[in-house]
Design a protein around this motif. Structure first.
Motif, short mmCIF file in Angstrom:
data_model
loop_
_atom_site.label_atom_id
_atom_site.label_comp_id
_atom_site.label_asym_id
_atom_site.label_seq_id
_atom_site.Cartn_x
_atom_site.Cartn_y
_atom_site.Cartn_z
N CYS A 1 0.83 -1.21 0.00
CA CYS A 1 0.00 0.00 0.00
C CYS A 1 0.86 1.26 0.00
O CYS A 1 0.58 2.23 -0.72
CB CYS A 1 -0.93 0.00 1.22
N CYS A 2 1.92 1.24 0.79
CA CYS A 2 2.82 2.39 0.83
C CYS A 2 3.54 2.55 -0.50
O CYS A 2 3.72 3.69 -0.98
CB CYS A 2 3.83 2.22 1.97
N ALA A 3 3.95 1.45 -1.13
CA ALA A 3 4.61 1.52 -2.43
C ALA A 3 3.67 2.11 -3.48
O ALA A 3 4.09 2.88 -4.35
CB ALA A 3 5.08 0.13 -2.85
N TYR A 4 2.39 1.73 -3.40
CA TYR A 4 1.39 2.28 -4.33
C TYR A 4 1.31 3.81 -4.21
O TYR A 4 1.36 4.54 -5.21
CB TYR A 4 0.03 1.65 -4.06
N VAL A 5 1.21 4.30 -2.98
CA VAL A 5 1.13 5.75 -2.76
C VAL A 5 2.40 6.43 -3.22
O VAL A 5 2.36 7.50 -3.86
CB VAL A 5 0.86 6.04 -1.26
N LEU A 6 3.55 5.81 -2.93
CA LEU A 6 4.84 6.39 -3.32
C LEU A 6 4.96 6.48 -4.84
O LEU A 6 5.40 7.52 -5.37
CB LEU A 6 5.98 5.53 -2.75
N MET A 7 4.59 5.45 -5.57
CA MET A 7 4.72 5.45 -7.02
C MET A 7 3.76 6.45 -7.66
O MET A 7 4.14 7.17 -8.60
CB MET A 7 4.47 4.04 -7.57
N VAL A 8 2.53 6.51 -7.18
CA VAL A 8 1.57 7.48 -7.74
C VAL A 8 2.07 8.90 -7.54
O VAL A 8 2.07 9.73 -8.47
CB VAL A 8 0.19 7.29 -7.09
N THR A 9 2.53 9.21 -6.32
CA THR A 9 3.02 10.56 -6.04
C THR A 9 4.27 10.88 -6.86
O THR A 9 4.40 11.99 -7.40
CB THR A 9 3.34 10.70 -4.54
N ALA A 10 5.16 9.90 -6.98
CA ALA A 10 6.40 10.13 -7.73
C ALA A 10 6.11 10.40 -9.21
O ALA A 10 6.71 11.29 -9.82
CB ALA A 10 7.33 8.93 -7.58
N VAL A 11 5.19 9.64 -9.80
CA VAL A 11 4.83 9.85 -11.21
C VAL A 11 4.20 11.23 -11.39
O VAL A 11 4.50 11.95 -12.35
CB VAL A 11 3.87 8.75 -11.70
N TYR A 12 3.33 11.62 -10.48
CA TYR A 12 2.73 12.96 -10.56
C TYR A 12 3.80 14.05 -10.48
O TYR A 12 3.73 15.06 -11.18
CB TYR A 12 1.72 13.16 -9.43
N TRP A 13 4.77 13.85 -9.60
CA TRP A 13 5.85 14.84 -9.45
C TRP A 13 6.73 14.91 -10.69
O TRP A 13 7.01 15.99 -11.21
CB TRP A 13 6.71 14.51 -8.23
N VAL A 14 7.20 13.75 -11.14
CA VAL A 14 8.13 13.73 -12.26
C VAL A 14 7.47 14.23 -13.55
O VAL A 14 8.07 15.00 -14.32
CB VAL A 14 8.70 12.32 -12.46
N SER A 15 6.24 13.83 -13.79
CA SER A 15 5.54 14.24 -15.01
C SER A 15 4.94 15.63 -14.91
O SER A 15 4.61 16.23 -15.93
CB SER A 15 4.42 13.24 -15.32
N GLU A 16 4.78 16.13 -13.67
CA GLU A 16 4.13 17.42 -13.42
C GLU A 16 2.75 17.46 -14.07
O GLU A 16 2.31 18.48 -14.61
CB GLU A 16 4.99 18.58 -13.91
N ALA A 17 2.07 16.30 -14.03
CA ALA A 17 0.70 16.23 -14.55
C ALA A 17 -0.24 17.10 -13.73
O ALA A 17 -1.24 17.60 -14.25
CB ALA A 17 0.21 14.77 -14.54
N VAL A 18 0.04 17.25 -12.46
CA VAL A 18 -0.67 18.19 -11.60
C VAL A 18 0.38 19.07 -10.93
O VAL A 18 1.55 18.69 -10.89
CB VAL A 18 -1.53 17.47 -10.54
N PRO A 19 0.02 20.23 -10.42
CA PRO A 19 1.02 21.07 -9.74
C PRO A 19 1.72 20.32 -8.62
O PRO A 19 1.14 19.44 -7.97
CB PRO A 19 0.18 22.24 -9.20
N LEU A 20 2.99 20.66 -8.39
CA LEU A 20 3.79 19.94 -7.40
C LEU A 20 3.15 19.98 -6.02
O LEU A 20 3.13 18.98 -5.30
CB LEU A 20 5.19 20.55 -7.33
#
Length: 604
Positions: free
Chosen positions: A44-63
């Motif tokens: 569960c923690c890995a899921y949250v970490l990967m989703v947040t990391a992808v959002y950050w790296v891609s900047e799909a949403v504001p940081l």
């Protein structure tokens, strides 16, 4: 067939336009089987970490918005309670940053930064090599205390004023000006008036540029690239000076804990993960990083000089008045005129300078290590940190009047800030809440909080230890090799992703790796923290790059060529530091007791 092809192109165009929204929806859904098939805390923690990391790296949403993902996903998946997650979003470093921003607001409001920059450039002179070195030195000094973005936005208009003077004079004189001549007064007046309105507009906008970056007029940039430069040498000077400012801002941000947001992220995550360490504070960081900055400053200046100005240092760095060209003399005159516009040093500038020195001294002497600090005067230990000093002095700036005590209204009118419309209030403070709010990077505060939340989740769920066990095959590598690989990795990733986001993702992984390999965590974490700032090859690497690129003097190819050399210089100097004076300073040659305690606790 043509209609079908046009329809397909229209569909692709719409999909490309909505790519960020598709990514925001697709990534969580595609990764959802991980916590559903393996409903463990680690998964569960890995899921949250990967989703947040992808959002950050891609900047799909504001940081800042992406940093809020752990705030609702951790409680939903049962990793952390909502109250525990919320507590991670405001830490000691948040208060430290707020106090520093108060001082930065006062420095900018009363134009102390311009006085420092212009004075240092006046000392350096207008010879191209010395001019670049002078601007780099003042940018490094300002970036130690202000954000890299703010420093670049403040210094670049001053540099642009000098460059415009150089260009305009060269256009008027033609190639003949390359000879050493005396400057007639008649021609200089016309050329100075030609550019004065433009320069004053730049300086007025400088007060607001931290929030809104003004992009130069497209026609002006195009004309400059096509024909405005009198000679190729002038174009090279413009490139060299522009790039030197963004690189100097990055170098200056390395020196202090508050110099850049990535340093704050490291300090708080390290102190949270290893509460028994007590080795990272303002003094120890400064002692380690200051030599790095000095070496990098000299090597970067030499590299830029070689790349754009050649190797004739005698011609470009001479202080002899007999060797000055007409344009250099006019540039020096323009700098002196801009400094004269500031007038004599004002009372608010003196107060700001005193607070600046006082804050630095209190940080250094809190717990210097080799002698007892001022905290030893108090009975209870561990209650006072650098944030205590920062917030106290920042709070006083809201109370101290900006006018000299017992002075008449007429004599103190010159002490008003340029944007202060109040004529009669004799008790107007040094800064107002609007001044503070204009500079306070709330997005960075939330981003840092999101990183703390992710780190706390990795610790509680056991994901950190799981990652460490997967990295055991690297145990045969010596510590310097592990550190070098980490530095190269983060410096490559940060060219395309946000610096704070990159570091936030890598810190828990590198901490777990160090514990598994029984390497002092500081051996990998400090160099990685510094190397994550070396995103200097592209305009998207960091905001200072974008500001400098917007002035139109440099192309992307110039940034890639120059930035690659600066990147190699940075990694090499950091590796030199961590293996020489860093080893005795942080006792890096042994696995420390505070890391042993953390390792044992995490494995239980």
């Amino acid at each position: 067939m043509r209609l079908e092809a046009a329809a397909r192109m229209d569909v692709f165009r719409k999909l490309w336009t909505a790519r960020k929204l598709i990514l925001v929806v697709f990534i969580p859904l595609s990764l959802l089987p991980l916590p559903l098939i393996h409903p463990t805390s680690e998964a569960c923690c890995a899921y949250v970490l990967m989703v947040t990391a992808v959002y950050w790296v891609s900047e799909a949403v504001p940081l800042g918005a992406a940093a809020l993902v752990p705030a609702f996903l951790y409680p939903l998946f049962g990793v952390l309670k909502s109250s525990e997650v919320a507590a991670e979003y405001c830490k000691d470093t948040t208060l430290l940053l707020m106090g520093v921003i108060c001082l930065a607001a006062s420095i900018e409001k009363w134009n102390l930064h311009k006085r420092i920059a212009l004075r240092m450039v006046m000392i350096a002179g207008a010879k191209p090599g010395m001019l670049v070195l002078g601007f780099m030195c003042c940018t490094v000094f300002l970036s130690m205390w202000l954000s890299n973005t703010s420093t670049t936005a403040m210094v670049m208009p001053i540099a642009e004023a000098v460059l415009q003077q150089l260009i305009c004079t060269g256009l008027a004189d033609g190639p003949a000006d390359s000879e050493t001549t005396e400057a007639p007064e008649e021609d200089s007046d016309k050329e100075e008036n030609f550019d004065k309105n433009k320069l004053e507009l730049l300086y007025r906008n400088d007060r607001y540029v931290c929030l809104t970056i003004e992009i130069p007029n497209v026609k002006r940039v195009k004309a400059r690239r096509d024909s405005q430069y009198p000679t190729k040498q002038d174009h090279m000077i413009c490139k060299c000076l522009s790039l030197s400012i963004t690189y100097a801002a990055t170098i200056g941000g390395l020196i202090t804990i508050t110099g850049t947001s990535t340093n704050l992220i490291f300090a708080e995550q390290f102190n949270t993960r290893y509460p028994g360490a007590k080795v990272i504070n303002f003094g120890t960081w400064f002692i380690f990083s200051f030599p790095i900055a000095i070496i990098m400053l000299v090597l970067t200046w030499l590299w830029l000089h070689f790349l754009f100005l050649g190797c004739n240092f005698r011609e470009t760095c001479s202080w002899s008045k007999k060797r000055k060209t007409r344009r250099e003399m006019l540039s020096e005159k323009r700098i002196q005129e801009e400094y004269a516009k500031l007038g004599p040093i004002s009372y608010p500038e003196v107060v700001t300078g005193v607070f600046f020195i006082l804050m630095t001294l209190l940080w250094f002497t809190r717990e210097p290590g080799f002698v007892p600090g001022w905290t030893s005067l108090f009975e209870k230990k561990g209650y006072r940190t650098d944030a205590t000093v920062s917030v106290l002095l920042g709070f006083l700036l809201f109370l101290i009047p900006a006018r000299r005590p017992f002075s008449s209204s007429s004599s103190s009118s010159s002490y008003r800030a340029p944007d202060d419309n109040s004529e009669s209030d004799p008790l107007a403070p040094m800064i107002t809440w609007k001044d503070f709010q204009r500079l306070m990077p709330w997005e960075i505060v939330i981003l840092v909080g999101g990183g703390y939340a992710l780190a706390a989740g990795c610790k509680v769920s056991g994901l950190s230890m799981w990652i460490g066990r997967q990295l055991e095959p690297m145990s045969g590598l010596p510590p310097w090799a592990v550190t070098l690989l980490a530095c190269l990795l983060v410096s490559a990733v940060t060219e395309f992703a946000s610096n704070p986001a990159t570091l936030t993702v890598f810190l828990p992984i590198l901490s777990a790796l160090s514990e598994t390999l029984r390497i002092n965590p500081l051996h990998t974490l400090i160099p990685s923290t510094m190397c994550v700032s070396f995103g200097v090859m592209l305009p998207v690497g960091n905001p200072p790059n974008a500001i400098v690129f917007s002035y139109g003097h440099v192309k992307i190819s110039d940034m890639v060529k120059a930035g690659f050399g600066v990147n190699l210089i940075g990694v090499a100097v950091v590796m030199l530091a961590i293996t020489t004076w860093g080893a005795p300073l942080f006792n890096l040659n042994e696995f420390p007791a505070w890391a042993v305690a953390r390792n044992v606790t995490g494995s239980l």
